[in-house]
Scaffold this motif. Structure first.
Motif, PDB file in Angstrom:
ATOM      1  N   VAL A 293      39.704  44.485  44.518  1.00 40.12           N
ATOM      2  CA  VAL A 293      38.831  45.890  44.929  1.00 40.12           C
ATOM      3  C   VAL A 293      39.179  46.728  43.840  1.00 40.12           C
ATOM      4  CG1 VAL A 293      38.949  47.578  46.616  1.00 40.12           C
ATOM      5  CG2 VAL A 293      39.462  45.226  47.325  1.00 40.12           C
ATOM      6  N   GLY A 294      38.424  47.349  43.199  1.00 41.61           N
ATOM      7  CA  GLY A 294      38.271  48.186  42.036  1.00 41.61           C
ATOM      8  C   GLY A 294      38.553  47.571  40.712  1.00 41.61           C
ATOM      9  N   GLY A 295      39.267  48.024  39.703  1.00 41.38           N
ATOM     10  CA  GLY A 295      39.133  47.280  38.732  1.00 41.38           C
ATOM     11  C   GLY A 295      37.872  47.106  37.840  1.00 41.38           C
ATOM     12  N   ASP A 296      37.814  46.234  37.065  1.00 38.67           N
ATOM     13  CA  ASP A 296      36.531  45.783  35.997  1.00 38.67           C
ATOM     14  C   ASP A 296      35.517  44.798  36.909  1.00 38.67           C
ATOM     15  OD1 ASP A 296      37.892  47.171  34.104  1.00 38.67           O
ATOM     16  OD2 ASP A 296      38.619  45.421  33.104  1.00 38.67           O
ATOM     17  N   THR A 297      35.001  45.679  37.913  1.00 44.54           N
ATOM     18  CA  THR A 297      34.295  44.716  38.740  1.00 44.54           C
ATOM     19  C   THR A 297      32.899  44.490  38.048  1.00 44.54           C
ATOM     20  OG1 THR A 297      33.213  46.723  39.717  1.00 44.54           O
ATOM     21  CG2 THR A 297      35.115  45.726  40.964  1.00 44.54           C
ATOM     22  N   ALA A 298      32.173  45.370  37.192  1.00 43.40           N
ATOM     23  CA  ALA A 298      31.197  44.907  36.480  1.00 43.40           C
ATOM     24  C   ALA A 298      31.334  43.583  35.444  1.00 43.40           C
ATOM     25  CB  ALA A 298      30.551  46.062  35.669  1.00 43.40           C
ATOM     26  N   THR A 299      32.768  43.480  35.145  1.00 47.13           N
ATOM     27  CA  THR A 299      32.908  42.238  34.089  1.00 47.13           C
ATOM     28  C   THR A 299      32.972  41.128  34.913  1.00 47.13           C
ATOM     29  OG1 THR A 299      34.235  43.657  32.789  1.00 47.13           O
ATOM     30  CG2 THR A 299      34.742  41.370  32.762  1.00 47.13           C
ATOM     31  N   THR A 300      33.427  40.873  36.154  1.00 44.19           N
ATOM     32  CA  THR A 300      33.591  39.562  36.678  1.00 44.19           C
ATOM     33  C   THR A 300      32.249  39.406  37.439  1.00 44.19           C
ATOM     34  OG1 THR A 300      34.536  40.690  38.889  1.00 44.19           O
ATOM     35  CG2 THR A 300      35.882  39.574  36.816  1.00 44.19           C
ATOM     36  N   LEU A 301      31.203  40.335  37.861  1.00 41.59           N
ATOM     37  CA  LEU A 301      30.020  40.152  38.717  1.00 41.59           C
ATOM     38  C   LEU A 301      29.015  39.990  37.665  1.00 41.59           C
ATOM     39  CD1 LEU A 301      30.383  42.954  41.146  1.00 41.59           C
ATOM     40  CD2 LEU A 301      30.079  40.348  41.626  1.00 41.59           C
TER      41      LEU A 301
END
Length: 937
Positions: A293-301
């Motif tokens: 939850v939160g963090g670099d979500t755009a990176t892993t998605l």
């Protein structure tokens, strides 16, 4: 959709005895769906009718899109939402699901006859039915096994064809979404020719459909990062909810170009060209699940989000012929031939891989990421484990082809039996469905393992295995970074051919039947229907041994088997008094696989007073195991599950999910009853309304527990499920999913239907034309499935049911209004569903939550909003010389309403690739505008 009962005008016995024999096959000879009796009166079963005008007005690209709008039908599988059905070969099939009981408990008929299934499950693809010839669609909900045999636990959907069509009709359609994608074209031609003074009638129809697919879910609403996860901060005693639903959620175990998932370098991800980054995790607990939850979500998605097909790329073609010849006024011969072809391709997902081992001497690591290699050497690391969404590789998917043939021949007619007219028929039907199921961009797991284990030798990067076996043909592949691997590497891991299977399903049916009047009772003539049927169902599927194991998806298995069915039935309609009628039916069925069973049905009607009629039925029904349940070869696919804290190893685990058949299955048994009333008040001409309560109970239900539920049940005390968990080297390696007679299901609800029609002049003085309004509503009170451990109520569950849970909205409705002012007809449709929940057993709380359990889980948000959609069409008729023509402009989801956000998860590795909604319930394509032009000659 008509709310009035389907009924034919009753004819007194004296009139029937004195009239001449009618012409065989005449159109005034009516069989009501739900009854085998010809020229039947009002029967106790409620029948919903989707008329030809509705089909013409909405002009759907896929007929299933319109049929699935009916509230009594829970949305089934469509070519748009079945892209994930790779290994079972069901991608692209359009089915119907009555009462949310499952497509295999819903029987599809064409003119009252079974049709061959389009796949081993026996499910009929309703797009194989010629849409241009459909006069109406009749839906009988509730048990109908006594009339039609197995599979009719949920009811029957009967497609009535216009077999008496004369003249030539041509039609062309085109459609496009408001996003400029999903374009389709369809062409239809129909000719009805009468010869030999009308004794010979030849009906021909041909159609062609082509749709350009939308390869990804490229819609603004799909960028919400909205999922359901196991709360990383949850403990059994801290008062937090176990489940979280919301935005800002993403995978934490993989990244597009590889993410180090454990050890001192955890969080390092590879961008390509020697660049790396370090992931900011946010809230993440690997022992609870693979999400953060939160963090670099755009990176892993980035490499995974929305990579499933929005709509498939598909092509359909069909030919239909029916020829009848009247030997006399009493006997008609008929023959019918049809062929339907389907070819469809769709993308499943940019498949993530976890637990990928990269050795310290990996050639790509050494040459492109020397700083990481040096860091590993300094730390004494011999390898790292990464998770990757394989962003540089092509997206796996399927290309399926099906050809469905149906041959029907027989005779029908009328005969005078002691002064009473009886209708009779005899027919033989042979159906064949040939399918070629093939995957694309699916790698061979052994080859991938060899290719990714690359080293530097002689100044070049080569496979380690090649050093000891120079002729093995291995080509090294770079799994670090987002660049596309070399064409040679892809060719090596995919092989010269992809997993594929050729499957043939055959159905043969021989039937004889007769119906007519047997006596005169105070309420009218008593009628009897008798008949017998013989049926054989068989499957043969061949698979090259090279494709039976070792692949990421597919791993098809051969299948071979058949069963035969012998049946005899009778139905009796008794109008015992004026306004009082009794109806009963019985069928004895002998299955070669499971023995002899009997089903029956009883019903009654009572006209209490003018305009008020009560009706009710009670039935005993069954569904025998189908070819897939009994004979399907095992298939397997890569998936992931979440192991609880009391498992040998907790947290997310990538597993091999193996689906098996079970030749020892027994038939399901069901009981259903309905009770209702029909109102046709005399003070309001043209108006009718009906209310029908239904209750269905199924015993020995055939079903399979999903991989995640198998894990949940095993570690919640139901140890019988632990035998389906296979461990290797201390880790969960495989989960077996097999059908068993393990469950019971009980469902209750009611339907309300209304219909009103009047001249426009009654609404506005001197206004010409007509107005018609029909509306229907279905409410599910409960839909409880008991898996032998604890019952779960799925009524009102709007969460995702893509993988088989029997979830149904509590409320579903549809209203259609027609304004006819020659030469134009305007149609508006309002349809929708009520708000729901993720689970009726979930406990919603944000803090101070009670203890969470497998049955009663706590969740921060258990609400899913409903939706309302508006469709509209305008049809204008015109005269072109001596020919009639019509132009239709139609739009579905006219207001382009985005689907409701639904948090899917937490198990499985495909949720980020899928739509962030329930695509079975909510519109995911958006506004679609269709135009059609037709001419009659």
């Amino acid at each position: 959709m008509s709310a009035t009962p389907a009924a034919a005008q009753a004819t007194s016995d004296a009139e029937g005895a004195s009239r001449a024999l009618p012409k065989a096959g005449a159109s005034d000879d009516i069989t009501v769906t739900g009854s085998r009796i010809h020229d039947g009166r009002n029967l106790p079963v409620p029948v919903s009718i989707l008329g030809e005008d509705e089909i013409t007005a909405q002009n759907p690209a896929n007929l299933s899109d319109l049929v699935n709008q009916l509230p009594a039908i829970s949305p089934g599988s469509t070519s748009g939402n079945s892209s994930g059905n790779l290994s079972n070969g069901l991608a692209g099939i359009n089915s119907v699901n009555l009462r949310g009981l499952g497509v295999t408990r819903s029987l599809v008929l064409i003119d009252g006859r079974r049709t061959v299934g389009s796949a081993i499950t026996g499910v009929a693809d309703i797009n194989t039915i010629p849409q241009a010839l459909i006069r109406r669609v009749e839906v009988v909900t509730g048990g109908a096994s006594a009339e039609y045999g197995s599979d009719a636990i949920g009811g029957v959907v009967n497609f009535i064809l216009d077999k008496d069509r004369k003249g030539v009709s041509l039609k062309a359609d085109q459609g496009l979404s408001s996003y400029g994608d999903g374009e389709y074209h369809r062409f239809e031609a129909t000719a009805g020719i009468a010869l030999l003074d009308g004794r010979l009638h030849v009906l021909l129809n041909g159609d062609y459909f082509r749709q350009s697919g939308v390869a990804t879910i490229d819609r603004p609403w799909n960028n919400r990062d909205y999922f359901q996860i196991n709360n990383p901060a949850y403990t059994p005693t801290n008062g937090q909810p176990e489940r979280l639903v919301g935005t800002g959620v993403a995978p934490a175990t993989y990244a597009p170009g590889g993410l180090v998932s454990s050890g001192p370098l955890q969080g390092t991800y590879f961008l390509g060209d020697g660049r790396t980054g370090h992931l900011t995790y946010g809230a993440y607990n690997p022992a609870i699940g693979p999400w953060m939850v939160g963090g670099d979500t755009a990176t892993t998605l980035a490499g995974h989000l929305g990579t499933n097909s929005l709509t498939p790329d598909e092509e359909r073609a069909g030919l239909f012929n029916r020829t009848t010849f009247a030997l006399s006024d009493a006997v008609t011969l008929f023959g019918q031939v049809s062929w339907n072809h389907y070819r469809g391709s769709s993308a499943y997902q940019q498949t993530p891989s976890t637990g990928v081992t990269i050795q310290a001497d990996n050639g790509f690591l050494q040459t492109r990421y020397p700083q990481i290699a040096a860091d590993m050497a300094a730390r004494g690391l011999s390898a790292i484990s990464i998770g990757t969404s394989n962003a540089g590789l092509p997206i796996p998917g399927s290309v399926n082809r099906r050809d469905v043939y149906r041959f029907l021949g027989g005779a029908e007619g009328h005969v005078d039996v002691f002064g009473r007219i009886w209708a009779w028929n005899a027919a033989y039907q042979h159906g064949v469905a040939k399918a070629h199921e093939e995957l694309v961009n699916t790698w061979n797991s052994a080859r991938m393992a060899l290719a990714q284990d690359a080293v530097v030798a002689g100044g070049q990067i080569v496979c380690r295995s090649t050093l000891s076996n120079p002729g093995n043909g291995c080509v090294p592949i770079d799994r670090l970074g987002t660049g596309a691997p070399s064409a040679a590497a892809l060719s090596y891991i995919y092989g010269a051919a992809q997993p594929q299977r050729d499957e043939t399903v055959k159905q043969d049916v021989a039937s004889v039947g007769a119906s007519g009047s047997i006596a005169q009772l105070p309420g009218g003539p008593a009628a009897l229907a008798l008949g017998a049927e013989w049926r054989r169902e068989g499957v043969s599927a061949s698979v090259d041994p090279a494709f039976r194991s070792g692949w990421l998806y597919g791993n098809y298995q051969p299948a071979n088997g058949h069963y035969t069915v012998r049946e005899a039935y009778a139905e009796l309609d008794l109008p015992v008094l004026p306004g009082v009628g009794l109806n009963g039916a019985a069928r004895v069925t002998d299955y070669s696989t499971s023995g002899t069973v009997a089903t029956w049905k009883a019903g009654a009607t009572w006209t209490v007073m003018g305009g008020v009629r009560l009706r009710g039925t009670y039935s005993r029904d069954l569904r025998a195991p189908n070819l897939s349940d009994l004979f399907a070869g095992a298939t397997s696919r890569t998936n992931s599950v979440i192991l609880p804290a009391n498992a040998p190893v907790s947290g997310a685990a990538q597993i091999l999910e193996q689906t098996l058949s079970n030749p020892d299955l027994k038939p399901e048994r069901a009981r259903s009853w309905t009770a209702g009333a029909l109102l046709t008040p005399r003070f309001l001409p043209g108006f009718s309304a009906s209310f029908d309560y239904f209750a269905i109970s199924i015993r020995n239900a055939i079903g399979a527990v999903s991989a995640q539920n198998t894990v949940n049940l095993c570690y919640s005390g139901a140890t019988v499920y632990c035998q389906n968990l296979i461990y290797a080297n201390g880790a969960l390696a495989s989960v077996l999913v097999r059908p068993v007679n393990f469950a019971s299901q009980r469902e209750r609800g009611f339907d309300i239907q209304t219909n009103y029609q009047t001249a426009l002049s009654a609404i506005w003085r001197d206004l010409p034309g007509a107005f018609r309004l029909s509306a229907s509503l279905t409410h599910y009170i409960s839909n409880v499935v008991d898996n032998g451990v604890f019952p779960v109520d799925y009524a009102g569950v709007n969460g995702d049911s893509t993988f088989g849970s029997p979830a149904v909205p509590s409320w579903s409705y549809r209203a259609s209004a027609f304004f006819t002012l020659d030469p134009a007809t305007l149609n508006f449709v309002v349809r929708g569903l009520g708000a729901g929940v993720y689970g009726n057993d979930f406990i919603e709380c944000a803090s101070n939550c009670p203890a969470s359990s497998t049955r009663y889980r706590t969740i921060n948000d258990n609400h899913i909003a409903g939706a309302l959609y508006l469709d509209a069409s305008l049809r204008v008729r015109f005269n072109a010389g001596r020919h009639d023509g019509a132009f239709t402009l139609a739009a579905t989801n006219l207001l382009n309403k985005a689907p409701v956000a639904v948090g899917n998860g937490p198990d499985g590795n495909n949720w980020p690739a899928y739509a962030q909604t329930n695509r079975l319930l909510y519109d995911v394509v958006g506004r679609v505008v269709r135009a059609s032009m037709s001419f009659d000659f």
